[in-house]
Design an enzyme around this catalytic site. Structure first.
Site, PDB file in Angstrom:
ATOM      1  N   LYS A 139     113.508  -2.929  41.041  1.00  0.00           N
ATOM      2  CA  LYS A 139     112.922  -3.610  39.935  1.00  0.00           C
ATOM      3  C   LYS A 139     113.173  -2.943  38.700  1.00  0.00           C
ATOM      4  O   LYS A 139     113.314  -3.831  37.628  1.00  0.00           O
ATOM      5  CB  LYS A 139     111.235  -3.360  40.461  1.00  0.00           C
ATOM      6  CG  LYS A 139     110.717  -3.953  41.583  1.00  0.00           C
ATOM      7  CD  LYS A 139     109.338  -3.542  41.640  1.00  0.00           C
ATOM      8  CE  LYS A 139     108.677  -4.002  42.926  1.00  0.00           C
ATOM      9  NZ  LYS A 139     108.741  -5.428  43.378  1.00  0.00           N
ATOM     10  N   GLY A 149     110.206 -14.885  49.097  1.00  0.00           N
ATOM     11  CA  GLY A 149     111.059 -14.162  50.447  1.00  0.00           C
ATOM     12  C   GLY A 149     110.370 -14.423  51.587  1.00  0.00           C
ATOM     13  O   GLY A 149     110.791 -14.541  52.687  1.00  0.00           O
ATOM     14  N   LYS A 175     107.289 -13.954  35.893  1.00  0.00           N
ATOM     15  CA  LYS A 175     108.020 -14.232  37.034  1.00  0.00           C
ATOM     16  C   LYS A 175     106.879 -13.575  38.256  1.00  0.00           C
ATOM     17  O   LYS A 175     106.562 -12.227  38.201  1.00  0.00           O
ATOM     18  CB  LYS A 175     109.276 -13.472  37.033  1.00  0.00           C
ATOM     19  CG  LYS A 175     110.346 -13.420  38.256  1.00  0.00           C
ATOM     20  CD  LYS A 175     109.917 -12.324  39.130  1.00  0.00           C
ATOM     21  CE  LYS A 175     110.641 -12.746  40.498  1.00  0.00           C
ATOM     22  NZ  LYS A 175     110.505 -11.910  41.434  1.00  0.00           N
ATOM     23  N   ASP A 218     114.560 -12.860  40.094  1.00  0.00           N
ATOM     24  CA  ASP A 218     114.447 -12.287  38.752  1.00  0.00           C
ATOM     25  C   ASP A 218     115.838 -12.711  37.867  1.00  0.00           C
ATOM     26  O   ASP A 218     115.489 -12.874  36.516  1.00  0.00           O
ATOM     27  CB  ASP A 218     114.825 -10.823  39.303  1.00  0.00           C
ATOM     28  CG  ASP A 218     113.861 -10.057  39.861  1.00  0.00           C
ATOM     29  OD1 ASP A 218     112.723 -10.652  39.786  1.00  0.00           O
ATOM     30  OD2 ASP A 218     114.012  -8.904  40.404  1.00  0.00           O
TER      31      ASP A 218
END
Length: 261
Positions: free
Chosen positions: A221, A49, A12, A166
């Protein structure tokens, strides 16, 4: 067509890497080097983003967030989808192809891979996805392709939805039984002495968050990684900034922070 033998590895990618051309080059060079050593199926899931912000700014659209998620009115989703499934996805594909990797650009909706529903009416076109049909992605992996998957999905209502990247990565991991590595602009989770913690569980994370050792963006995170570890067993948190470590990380060596249940 040969069957996928090894457990796939899903990477990711944090959106900030899209602004760093050299980091992207280093990343895909490391992936090429790794695949020359070990023929393990790889997938990428990405957000973007920074690209979304740039597009909305150029359109004079003010972007707002609620609980860390971008509020996406349905009249803005075409711009967001273009930034994520279009520009961001193709930037990554370009780097992958340049490195000699057989990349295929996908969204969460392709082949009914994931199903999605609206998360919260206050957020607009923001969806929550769940694994659905692994056939397309598994066939691509078995054929030696590198799926590059954006976090745009399509609901049963026919609407486009923006999914947190995520969460999208976790859903794809569940879909194809992959292991998960979160690559971002940090080299792992730090302790109070600013040293990388090799292994982190919920109890230790809660303590460090309470003591403000882990805070702000890193706390977000870590919570995402703990959520993923609950479903997948463990995940890795590491940085795309250190190309010399990437091949070691991909080969299963201790690089960054291993987040466990």
């Amino acid at each position: 067509m040969t069957q996928v033998q090894q457990k796939p590895l899903l990477i990711k990618l944090g959106g900030a890497v899209l602004e760093n051309n050299q980091a992207l080059t280093n990343l895909f060079s490391a992936l090429t080097e790794y695949l020359a050593i070990q023929q393990r199926p790889l997938l990428l899931v990405h957000g973007g983003g920074v690209i979304v912000e740039d597009v909305l700014k150029k359109m004079n659209i003010k972007s707002e967030k609620k609980n860390g998620l971008r509020i996406t009115p349905f009249d803005q989703i075409p711009y967001v989808a273009g930034a994520l499934a279009g520009t961001s996805n193709k930037l990554l594909m370009a780097k992958a192809l340049q490195a000699g990797l057989s990349a295929v650009g996908l969204s969460l909706a392709d082949g009914f891979s994931c199903s999605v529903k609206q998360m919260d009416p206050d957020l607009g076109a923001v969806g929550i996805c769940s694994p659905n049909n692994p056939a397309l992605i598994n066939s691509l992996l078995a054929g030696g392709f590198l799926p590059v998957i954006s976090s745009i999905a399509i609901g049963e209502d026919g609407n486009l939805y923006n999914v947190n990247a995520d969460q999208a990565a976790i859903a794809i991991c569940e879909l194809v039984g992959a292991e998960l590595v979160f690559l971002s602009d940090v080299d792992g989770v730090w302790d109070a002495q600013k040293k990388v913690i090799p292994e982190l569980n919920t109890q230790l994370a809660d303590t460090l968050i309470a003591e403000d050792v882990i805070q702000d963006g890193m706390a977000v995170k870590v919570k995402a990684a703990l959520q993923a570890a609950e479903q997948l067993g463990y995940v890795m948190l590491a940085s795309w900034k250190n190309p010399e470590n990437l091949v070691s990380l991909l080969a299963g060596k201790a690089v960054g922070t291993k987040v466990i249940k």
